[in-house]
Design a protein around this motif. Structure first.
Motif, mmCIF file in Angstrom:
data_model
loop_
_atom_site.group_PDB
_atom_site.id
_atom_site.type_symbol
_atom_site.label_atom_id
_atom_site.label_comp_id
_atom_site.label_asym_id
_atom_site.label_seq_id
_atom_site.Cartn_x
_atom_site.Cartn_y
_atom_site.Cartn_z
ATOM 1 N N ILE A 1 0.847 -1.201 0.000
ATOM 2 C CA ILE A 1 0.000 0.000 0.000
ATOM 3 C C ILE A 1 0.874 1.240 0.000
ATOM 4 O O ILE A 1 0.615 2.209 -0.733
ATOM 5 N N SER A 2 1.927 1.210 0.794
ATOM 6 C CA SER A 2 2.858 2.339 0.849
ATOM 7 C C SER A 2 3.459 2.635 -0.521
ATOM 8 O O SER A 2 3.559 3.797 -0.935
ATOM 9 N N GLU A 3 3.853 1.586 -1.224
ATOM 10 C CA GLU A 3 4.453 1.768 -2.552
ATOM 11 C C GLU A 3 3.454 2.387 -3.529
ATOM 12 O O GLU A 3 3.807 3.258 -4.326
ATOM 13 N N ILE A 4 2.214 1.947 -3.464
ATOM 14 C CA ILE A 4 1.170 2.507 -4.339
ATOM 15 C C ILE A 4 0.932 3.981 -4.013
ATOM 16 O O ILE A 4 0.864 4.826 -4.906
ATOM 17 N N LEU A 5 0.830 4.286 -2.726
ATOM 18 C CA LEU A 5 0.592 5.675 -2.323
ATOM 19 C C LEU A 5 1.762 6.579 -2.690
ATOM 20 O O LEU A 5 1.562 7.735 -3.068
ATOM 21 N N THR A 6 2.975 6.050 -2.613
ATOM 22 C CA THR A 6 4.147 6.831 -3.032
ATOM 23 C C THR A 6 4.053 7.152 -4.515
ATOM 24 O O THR A 6 4.311 8.288 -4.933
ATOM 25 N N GLU A 7 3.654 6.172 -5.317
ATOM 26 C CA GLU A 7 3.488 6.412 -6.756
ATOM 27 C C GLU A 7 2.420 7.469 -7.022
ATOM 28 O O GLU A 7 2.494 8.216 -7.996
ATOM 29 N N GLN A 8 1.427 7.542 -6.139
ATOM 30 C CA GLN A 8 0.354 8.532 -6.271
ATOM 31 C C GLN A 8 0.729 9.874 -5.631
ATOM 32 O O GLN A 8 -0.087 10.782 -5.566
ATOM 33 N N LYS A 9 1.974 9.959 -5.155
ATOM 34 C CA LYS A 9 2.497 11.169 -4.517
ATOM 35 C C LYS A 9 1.777 11.532 -3.222
ATOM 36 O O LYS A 9 1.740 12.686 -2.817
ATOM 37 N N LYS A 10 1.232 10.535 -2.550
ATOM 38 C CA LYS A 10 0.603 10.720 -1.234
ATOM 39 C C LYS A 10 1.645 10.300 -0.184
ATOM 40 O O LYS A 10 1.514 9.290 0.499
ATOM 41 N N TYR A 11 2.689 11.120 -0.111
ATOM 42 C CA TYR A 11 3.884 10.738 0.624
ATOM 43 C C TYR A 11 3.672 10.534 2.123
ATOM 44 O O TYR A 11 4.191 9.578 2.689
ATOM 45 N N ASP A 12 2.948 11.425 2.773
ATOM 46 C CA ASP A 12 2.758 11.299 4.217
ATOM 47 C C ASP A 12 2.007 10.025 4.574
ATOM 48 O O ASP A 12 2.376 9.303 5.507
ATOM 49 N N GLU A 13 0.951 9.755 3.828
ATOM 50 C CA GLU A 13 0.162 8.553 4.076
ATOM 51 C C GLU A 13 0.990 7.300 3.781
ATOM 52 O O GLU A 13 0.961 6.319 4.528
ATOM 53 N N ALA A 14 1.757 7.347 2.697
ATOM 54 C CA ALA A 14 2.604 6.220 2.320
ATOM 55 C C ALA A 14 3.643 5.933 3.391
ATOM 56 O O ALA A 14 3.893 4.775 3.747
ATOM 57 N N LEU B 1 13.143 -0.099 2.218
ATOM 58 C CA LEU B 1 13.269 0.312 0.814
ATOM 59 C C LEU B 1 12.097 1.200 0.397
ATOM 60 O O LEU B 1 12.279 2.162 -0.360
ATOM 61 N N ALA B 2 10.905 0.898 0.900
ATOM 62 C CA ALA B 2 9.732 1.721 0.589
ATOM 63 C C ALA B 2 9.890 3.128 1.165
ATOM 64 O O ALA B 2 9.558 4.118 0.506
ATOM 65 N N VAL B 3 10.430 3.213 2.379
ATOM 66 C CA VAL B 3 10.667 4.525 2.987
ATOM 67 C C VAL B 3 11.725 5.287 2.184
ATOM 68 O O VAL B 3 11.564 6.482 1.903
ATOM 69 N N ALA B 4 12.779 4.598 1.794
ATOM 70 C CA ALA B 4 13.840 5.238 1.012
ATOM 71 C C ALA B 4 13.302 5.776 -0.315
ATOM 72 O O ALA B 4 13.639 6.893 -0.728
ATOM 73 N N LYS B 5 12.462 5.005 -0.979
ATOM 74 C CA LYS B 5 11.864 5.448 -2.251
ATOM 75 C C LYS B 5 10.980 6.665 -2.018
ATOM 76 O O LYS B 5 11.005 7.625 -2.792
ATOM 77 N N ASN B 6 10.205 6.641 -0.946
ATOM 78 C CA ASN B 6 9.337 7.751 -0.589
ATOM 79 C C ASN B 6 10.167 9.031 -0.437
ATOM 80 O O ASN B 6 9.851 10.057 -1.030
ATOM 81 N N TYR B 7 11.234 8.947 0.349
ATOM 82 C CA TYR B 7 12.089 10.112 0.565
ATOM 83 C C TYR B 7 12.756 10.571 -0.734
ATOM 84 O O TYR B 7 12.843 11.761 -1.016
ATOM 85 N N SER B 8 13.222 9.621 -1.512
ATOM 86 C CA SER B 8 13.885 9.968 -2.769
ATOM 87 C C SER B 8 12.929 10.699 -3.718
ATOM 88 O O SER B 8 13.303 11.694 -4.338
ATOM 89 N N ASP B 9 11.704 10.210 -3.804
ATOM 90 C CA ASP B 9 10.718 10.856 -4.676
ATOM 91 C C ASP B 9 10.395 12.281 -4.227
ATOM 92 O O ASP B 9 10.005 13.120 -5.035
#
Length: 93
Positions: free
Chosen positions: A10-23, A48-56
């Protein structure tokens, strides 16, 4: 661990949707569950999901910190797939 894995997904999907805080909330919850269960291998996916979130979000220093954690943990539990993902993400960050 299925619930924690679902949280990472779910976190990965939300990151792709740019919903970073929720992700980020879902990824951190996933990490905590895996930590409580002693499931270090799957915990690396949350890192890794957190790292991707921060990187994005262009928060590269935070991303690198999480990638370093993921690399160390992957080495500790011999999680080759996660280790290769962490190195790839490091090269792209």
């Amino acid at each position: 661990t299925g619930c924690a894995t679902a949280l990472t997904n779910i976190s990965e999907i939300l990151t792709e949707q740019k919903k970073y805080d929720e992700a980020l909330k879902y990824a951190l919850e996933s990490i905590e569950i895996h930590k409580e269960l002693g499931n270090k291998s799957d915990m690396t996916y949350g890192l890794l999901a957190v790292a991707k979130n921060y990187s994005d979000q262009k928060l590269y220093s935070k991303s690198i910190d999480k990638l370093k954690e993921a690399i160390e943990l992957s080495k500790e539990v011999n999680a080759q797939k996660q280790l290769s993902q962490a190195y790839l993400m490091s090269a792209q960050t």
